[in-house]
Design an enzyme around this catalytic site. Structure first.
Site, mmCIF file in Angstrom:
data_model
loop_
_atom_site.group_PDB
_atom_site.id
_atom_site.type_symbol
_atom_site.label_atom_id
_atom_site.label_comp_id
_atom_site.label_asym_id
_atom_site.label_seq_id
_atom_site.Cartn_x
_atom_site.Cartn_y
_atom_site.Cartn_z
ATOM 1 N N GLU A 56 4.273 19.169 1.759
ATOM 2 C CA GLU A 56 2.971 18.567 1.494
ATOM 3 C C GLU A 56 1.851 19.256 2.265
ATOM 4 O OE1 GLU A 56 1.325 14.092 0.764
ATOM 5 O OE2 GLU A 56 2.551 14.407 2.535
ATOM 6 N N GLU B 138 12.903 6.124 -7.375
ATOM 7 C CA GLU B 138 14.219 6.577 -7.830
ATOM 8 C C GLU B 138 15.291 6.073 -6.869
ATOM 9 O OE1 GLU B 138 11.082 9.111 -9.377
ATOM 10 O OE2 GLU B 138 11.811 9.194 -7.328
ATOM 11 N N ARG C 202 25.067 2.660 7.529
ATOM 12 C CA ARG C 202 26.503 2.679 7.242
ATOM 13 C C ARG C 202 27.353 2.537 8.503
ATOM 14 N NH1 ARG C 202 26.182 7.001 2.822
ATOM 15 N NH2 ARG C 202 26.429 5.804 0.896
#
Length: 503
Positions: free
Chosen positions: A257, A401, A444
Site C-alpha cells: 500500500e 473473503e 489455535r
C-alpha cells in the site's frame, strides 16, 4: 566431402541441417499402465495404496484413463472391483466399446499375477505424468515468449503461476511415526522452561499479548485486521520496531500500500516521537531535531528489510521470502496487506477463490520456512451498520473473503479503537480515550481475549499502558533497510486509506 550421415541431415533443396533434438515421444510407460490396471482388478486393497499417487489423467493412454476412472468410482462407492464389475461400470458410463470392450479388460487382468510392486509402478507413472506436464508448460512459455504482442512481464507472471500450480498439485504428503515428533515436542517444552519469560516465539514487545501467545510462533499465519483508521498498519510497524530494534530479530516487511520511504517515515515518527505531519513538512523544532538525531541511530543498522513491490503476487513473495530467510536469516514476515496481493498466472471463477489461494499459500509458506507470517487484512463495512459498544466490536464474519482467511489463520487479531466511534467508556466504566483494543478472535494454540494498549496517533505508535515513557533500546544486530523502489510517493499520514477495492 560430407559423409553419408551429414547428407542424411540436409534438407532437400537447401543446406540447412535437420535438427534431430525434437521429435521425442512424450514420456510414457504403457506397459506399466497395463500392469497397474490389472493389479487393481485382482487385489481389493491395491487402490488404497496408490489412490494418493495417481489420478485418471496420470495415464497416457486415453482408454486407460477411462478404465481407472471406473475403478476409482467402484472404490469410492465401496463396491467390489473385478473384471465383471469394471465391465459393468464402463457399460454404465457408456465407454466400454471405446476402450476395446470386455476383451481388453480380461486381457489386462490376466496379464498380472500379483500387485506386489504396484506402489513402485504408480510412482513411475506419476513421474512420467509430471514430465509431460513440464513439457507442455515449457512449450507454452516458449510460444508466449516468441509472441511480441504479449507483455513479457505478464508472460513471466503467468509462467510462474502455472509452475506453482503444477508443483502444488504434485506435492507429496508424507506421514511420519509419532516418536520423533514427540522428541521435538519435548525439546520445545524444555526450551520454553529455560526461558524465564515463557516466550517460545518471536516477541511482539507487548507484555499482555506475549503472555497470551508466547510470542509469534513458527509456521503460524497471523492475521491482523481492522477497519480503515483503526491503526492496523501502525500496530504492524510498532511490532516491527519492537522485534527489530528492541530485540534485534531480522524481519521482512512487504508493503503493497505504501512506498518504502513512506513506511520508513512512519518508523521515524514512531521511534523519534515526532508527529507525522512534521516528518512530512520538515518543520521541526530544535528539540525535535535533537530527538531525531539521537533516536534515529536505533533504526540505522536495524535488521528490517522493506519491499514495496506493487501488486505483489504470492509467487513473487515465495521467491523473495526464501532468499531473505536464506541470506538474511529473517525470523518473521509482515505483509500490508493481504487483499492487495494477487495470484497471477492461475485461473479463478471469482475473487474469493483467488483470496483463498493467497491465504492458503501464505500458510503453506509459513510452514515451509518455519517462521511466522503476519498479514494485515481489511474488514468489510458490516461493522459500520451496527450500533453500540458491542456492535462496533469486530467479528470473524467481518473479514473480507472471511471463509478462506479465517480457516487458514492460526491467530486472528482485530485492532479496535472505540473512541473512533465516539465511545469513550467500556462496559466496566474504564476510560477509552487514547486506548486501543487488540482482540484475539481466533487462537489455535491458546486462549482468546482482549489486550488494552495505549495508542499515540501522532507518532503512529502502540505501546504498553505501563510504559510511562518511551525507552529506546540499542539494536543488537546489524542490518539494513532495503527496498525494490526508492521513491517518495503519496502522503503516508494524511492520505485516505484504501477503501472501496474493486473486489
Amino acid at each position: 566431402m560430407p559423409d553419408n550421415n551429414s547428407n542424411n541431415n540436409i534438407r532437400r533443396g537447401g543446406q540447412t541441417p535437420i535438427d534431430n533434438t525434437y521429435g521425442h515421444l512424450q514420456p510414457q510407460a504403457l506397459e506399466i499402465e497395463r500392469v497397474v490396471l490389472g493389479a487393481l482388478m485382482i487385489d481389493k486393497d491395491a487402490f488404497s495404496i496408490i489412490s494418493e499417487i495417481i489420478r485418471p489423467e496420470t495415464f497416457y493412454e486415453p482408454r486407460h484413463q477411462k478404465i481407472f476412472l471406473a475403478i476409482r468410482t467402484l472404490n469410492m462407492d465401496e463396491k467390489p472391483v473385478d473384471i465383471m464389475t469394471v465391465v459393468e461400470e464402463l457399460k454404465h458410463e457408456g465407454t466400454l466399446e471405446s476402450i476395446g470392450g470386455a476383451e481388453y479388460i480380461i486381457e489386462l487382468s490376466s496379464a498380472v499375477a500379483s500387485s506386489a510392486h504396484i506402489e513402485y509402478h504408480a510412482h513411475v507413472l506419476a513421474q512420467k505424468f509430471l514430465a509431460r506436464q513440464l513439457i507442455s508448460f515449457a512449450s507454452r512459455v516458449e510460444t508466449n515468449a516468441f509472441d511480441e504482442t504479449l507483455d513479457i512481464d505478464a508472460v513471466m507472471q503467468n509462467a510462474e503461476g502455472e509452475l506453482f500450480e503444477i508443483s502444488q498439485k504434485n506435492m507429496k504428503t508424507d506421514y511420519t511415526q509419532i516418536d520423533p515428533v514427540i522428541g521435538q515436542a519435548i525439546d520445545a517444552i524444555q526450551k520454553a522452561s529455560a526461558n524465564k519469560g515463557g516466550l517460545t516465539g518471536v516477541p511482539s514487545g507487548y507484555t499482555k499479548l506475549d503472555e497470551k501467545t508466547s510470542g509469534w510462533q513458527p509456521s503460524d499465519l497471523v492475521i491482523i485486521a481492522g477497519r480503515p483508521a483503526m491503526g492496523k498498519t501502525s500496530l504492524a510497524l510498532s511490532i516491527a520496531k519492537n522485534i527489530a530494534v528492541d530485540y534485534g530479530q531480522p524481519l521482512a516487511f512487504f508493503s503493497l500500500e505504501m512506498s518504502n520511504v513512506q513506511l520508513v517515515q512512519r518508523l521515524i515518527s514512531n521511534v523519534c516521537e515526532i508527529p507525522g505531519s512534521k516528518i512530512l513538512n520538515g518543520q521541526l523544532t530544535g528539540d525535535e531535531w535533537e530527538r531525531l538525531d539521537k533516536n534515529l541511530r536505533q533504526l540505522t543498522g536495524a535488521p528490517i528489510y522493506v519491499d514495496d513491490t506493487p501488486g505483489l503476487s504470492v509467487f513473487e513473495l515465495r521467491t523473495k521470502a526464501r532468499r531473505l530467510v536464506r541470506e538474511k536469516g529473517i525470523k518473521i514476515i509482515m505483509i500490508d496487506y493481504l487483499q492487495l496481493m494477487n495470484a497471477n498466472g492461475m485461473r479463478f471463477g471469482n475473487r474469493q477463490e483467488e483470496v483463498s489461494t493467497i491465504s492458503r499459500s501464505l500458510k503453506g509458506l509459513a510452514k515451509e520456512l518455519n517462521i511466522p507470517i503476519i498479514a494485515l487484512s481489511q474488514l468489510n463495512r458490516t461493522v459500520e451498520n451496527r450500533e453500540g459498544l458491542e456492535g462496533k466490536r469486530p467479528q470473524l464474519s467481518d473479514l473480507r473473503e472471511s471463509g478462506a482467511i479465517e480457516q487458514d489463520a492460526d491467530l486472528v487479531l482485530f485492532v479496535h479503537r472505540p473512541e473512533y466511534y465516539r465511545i469513550f467508556q467500556d462496559e466496566k466504566g474504564n476510560d477509552l480515550h487514547g486506548k486501543a483494543q487488540v482482540i484475539i478472535a481466533k487462537h489455535r494454540k491458546g486462549g482468546m481475549g482482549d489486550i488494552l494498549l495505549d495508542f499515540k496517533g501522532e507518532f503512529t505508535r502502540f505501546q504498553n499502558p505501563e510504559d510511562s515513557y518511551f525507552k529506546p533500546v540499542a539494536p543488537s544486530t546489524e542490518g539494513e533497510i532495503i527496498g525494490s523502489r526508492m521513491n517518495g510517493g503519496d502522503d503516508p499520514f494524511g492520505s485516505p486509506p484504501t477503501e472501496d477495492l474493486p473486489y
